[in-house]
Scaffold this motif. Structure first.
Motif, mmCIF file in Angstrom:
data_model
loop_
_atom_site.group_PDB
_atom_site.id
_atom_site.type_symbol
_atom_site.label_atom_id
_atom_site.label_comp_id
_atom_site.label_asym_id
_atom_site.label_seq_id
_atom_site.Cartn_x
_atom_site.Cartn_y
_atom_site.Cartn_z
ATOM 1 N N ASP A 490 1.371 -1.289 0.033
ATOM 2 C CA ASP A 490 -0.132 -0.110 0.305
ATOM 3 C C ASP A 490 0.713 1.372 -0.185
ATOM 4 O O ASP A 490 2.406 1.265 0.159
ATOM 5 N N TYR A 508 -2.260 -6.564 19.596
ATOM 6 C CA TYR A 508 -1.184 -5.790 19.021
ATOM 7 C C TYR A 508 -2.003 -4.776 18.780
ATOM 8 O O TYR A 508 -1.789 -4.270 17.521
ATOM 9 N N ARG A 510 -0.866 -0.876 16.789
ATOM 10 C CA ARG A 510 0.115 0.960 16.970
ATOM 11 C C ARG A 510 -0.267 1.923 18.229
ATOM 12 O O ARG A 510 -1.456 2.741 17.539
ATOM 13 N N THR A 513 -2.669 4.868 16.923
ATOM 14 C CA THR A 513 -3.765 4.021 16.165
ATOM 15 C C THR A 513 -5.073 4.026 16.782
ATOM 16 O O THR A 513 -5.772 3.982 17.409
ATOM 17 N N GLY A 519 -6.580 -5.771 17.339
ATOM 18 C CA GLY A 519 -5.058 -6.645 17.234
ATOM 19 C C GLY A 519 -5.127 -7.340 16.933
ATOM 20 O O GLY A 519 -4.220 -8.530 17.874
ATOM 21 N N LEU A 522 -3.203 -9.149 12.086
ATOM 22 C CA LEU A 522 -2.202 -9.510 11.912
ATOM 23 C C LEU A 522 -1.339 -10.569 12.682
ATOM 24 O O LEU A 522 -0.778 -11.548 12.195
#
Ligand code: ADP
Length: 557
Positions: A490, A508, A510, A513, A519, A522
């Motif tokens: 991206d 998690y 960031r 954000t 979270g 990913l």
């Protein structure tokens, strides 16, 4: 850490300390036991050497006390010497060191001398043939070999002594002679009337007698771990039973010693030369050298080792238990975190949907265009809700160890295309340019197609969420050696290098954000990829965009 966990840790620490203390106490007890074992052995050694010395002393004076002293003057005068043979035979039977007796009586000429020799072990000087009679005593009249011995004994008579002890050598063999002198009259006028004595073959004694005594004493004490020895005046060991005494034991004083004189006579009666009274020989008993001390040391070491092992096992066991307890506490924490994160995430879209549908239902909208906007809001929020539910279900599935992947050979290009198709309306709405690059041949992998779809969906969804401003998403599928490489790129903010690891951890997010999320996306991607024996990384420059690179082993068609 929670109170329960801290309590458990304190308890475990206390238990470990108690185990350590037990070990220390055990160690001390073992050392003390070792010490007292050696001490007891020392005491026993002392007792045994006393016993041995007493036994030797008693036996060595036996011939003198219970045979010689019992021969009375009267008997020698009245009884024919032959008749003494019975008494001497008993002496031979009881005291093996007696070699031969002699009796001298005054008379015409040199008087008369008789020797009474053992029949079973005749002295070397007695070479006369012997009649084959089973009598234990052989009698010789006027034996030439004993002449000088008798003369020596008689010479002592001139000094008026009643008892004499001296050494002679007959045909090269050393003998100790003990004689009793009997007189007629008393004082100055007394004349020697007779002498009765015996001879002890010193070589035979060194060779056999002491060994026999040691063997008998050892049978009595019945302790084969003790070493018993007799050492002569030159320091040589003449007899020894039991385990050999180590040289260092004898020099380091680990033995018990009693000295004694080599005299086959009652010492209190002796007025012979001093050298026969000097305790130049010794009996020696060794203990702690050897078996006992070694056994104590070995036993002690073994006990200490076992104690140590036990302690170690307990402490390791405790460690394992504490770790397991911590793990389960952590797991419980993760689960509750998960529930709160997910429910929180669901609340926002649900309340937005509720708000929009309420407004529509009650006709509280300002203009007809607003209807479309509310409809859009409901659609967007329900899509968000749907993704969230997809992820929750997927997470539940991949963390459930009993559910398995449905593996089949799939073409990654197809899966990529399907995912982009699913996101087409949103991509279009947000004005995204989509670039899909796939190889001409099918890119085959062995995978669970649904799960692989989840991987694409999460990566594309993140590009939509976090790289909205870049308005571009590039999906590439390529065969790369043994793997199929998938890239989702991206033009968003990118991920700083120090966060490229953590973003794949569950829950998690960031810092800063603002966009909604649990979270999980990913974390699910990494888990699915790794379960397919693949890898996932993120590359790119901060501010220029990110590229998520997935590699999965290629399957042959
Ligand atoms: P969620 O999207 O629910 O927060 P994810 O596991 O999908 O959870 O992502 C974890 C974090 O990684 C996000 O909070 C975000 O900050 C960051 N991230 C994910 N994808 C991108 C992306 N394409 N560009 C920039 N940052 C991203």
């Amino acid at each position: 850490m929670r109170v329960g966990a801290r309590g458990a840790l304190l308890f475990a620490a206390g238990l470990a300390a108690a185990t350590g203390l037990t070990f220390w106490l055990g160690l001390r007890a073992t050392r003390e036991w070792q010490g007292s074992t050696v001490e007891a052995a020392e005491r026993r050694g002392n007792e045994v050497v006393t016993l041995l010395a007493a036994a030797l002393e008693r036996d060595m004076k036996g011939g003198h006390v219970s045979v010689l002293l019992k021969v009375q003057e009267r008997e020698l005068a009245q009884v024919a010497p032959y008749e003494l043979a019975d008494r001497f035979a008993r002496g031979f039977a009881r005291f093996p060191y007696l070699d031969s007796f002699f009796v001298w009586t005054a008379g015409p000429g040199d008087g008369s001398t008789y020797a009474f020799n053992r029949a079973d072990r005749r002295p070397a000087w007695d070479r006369d043939t012997v009649a084959d009679v089973p009598y234990p005593v052989v009698i010789r009249q006027h034996p030439e070999a004993l002449r000088s011995t008798v003369l020596l004994a008689r010479a002592q008579g001139r000094l008026g002594v009643r008892f004499t002890l001296f050494e002679v050598s007959i045909e090269g063999v050393r003998y100790q002679v003990i004689a009793h002198l009997l007189y007629d009259g008393v004082g100055e006028t007394a004349t020697l009337k007779s002498a009765v004595g015996f001879l002890v073959n010193l070589e035979w004694v060194e060779r056999y007698y002491f060994s026999d005594v040691l063997t008998q004493v050892q049978q009595i004490i019945d302790d084969p771990s003790l070493s018993l020895q007799v050492v002569n005046n030159t320091g040589a060991v003449v007899a020894s039973v039991g385990p050999p005494l180590a040289q260092e034991a004898t020099s380091a004083g680990a033995t018990h010693v009693r000295h004694f004189p080599l005299a086959f006579a009652e010492q209190t009666l002796s007025d012979g030369p001093q050298r026969f009274r000097d305790p130049t020989w010794m009996t020696r008993v060794g203990v702690g050298n050897e078996t006992t001390r070694l056994a104590a040391t070995r036993g002690g070491t073994r006990t200490v080792l076992l104690l140590g092992l036990g302690t170690l096992v307990t402490i390791v066991g405790l460690g394992v238990t504490v770790r397991a307890a911590r793990r389960s506490a952590e797991l419980a924490e993760v689960q509750s975190e998960f529930v709160s994160a997910v429910s929180h995430e669901m609340k926002t879209p649900l309340s937005l949907i509720k708000l929009a549908s309420d407004t529509l239902a009650h006709g509280r909208y300002a203009s007809p265009e607003a209807i479309g906007e509310y409809g859009q809001m409901i659609m967007k929020e329900s899509q968000h809700l749907a993704r969230l539910i997809d992820n929750v279900l997927c997470y539940a599935r991949i963390t459930d160890t009993t559910s398995e992947y449905d593996l089949e050979v799939v073409d990654v290009s197809e899966v990529a295309q399907e995912s982009l198709d699913r996101f087409a309306p949103q991509l279009r709405e947000l004005g995204f340019e989509v670039q899909l690059q796939v190889p001409a041949e099918p890119a085959l992998v062995r995978a669970d197609a649904l799960m692989l779809g989840q991987v694409f969906d999460n990566l594309v969804d993140n590009a939509l969420k976090y790289a909205k401003d870049g308005r571009w998403v590039g999906v590439t599928v390529a065969s790369d050696g043994d793997t199929v490489r998938i890239e989702v790129a991206d033009r968003g903010p990118g991920v700083p290098p120090d966060e490229r690891g953590p973003i794949f951890e569950k829950f998690y997010r960031r810092k800063g954000t603002r966009l909604r999320g649990a979270g999980l996306g990913l974390a699910i991607v990494r888990r699915i990829v790794e379960d397919h024996r693949g890898t996932v990384d993120v590359i790119g420059q901060v501010g220029q965009g990110s590229t998520f690179v997935v590699r999965v082993p290629r399957a042959s068609a």
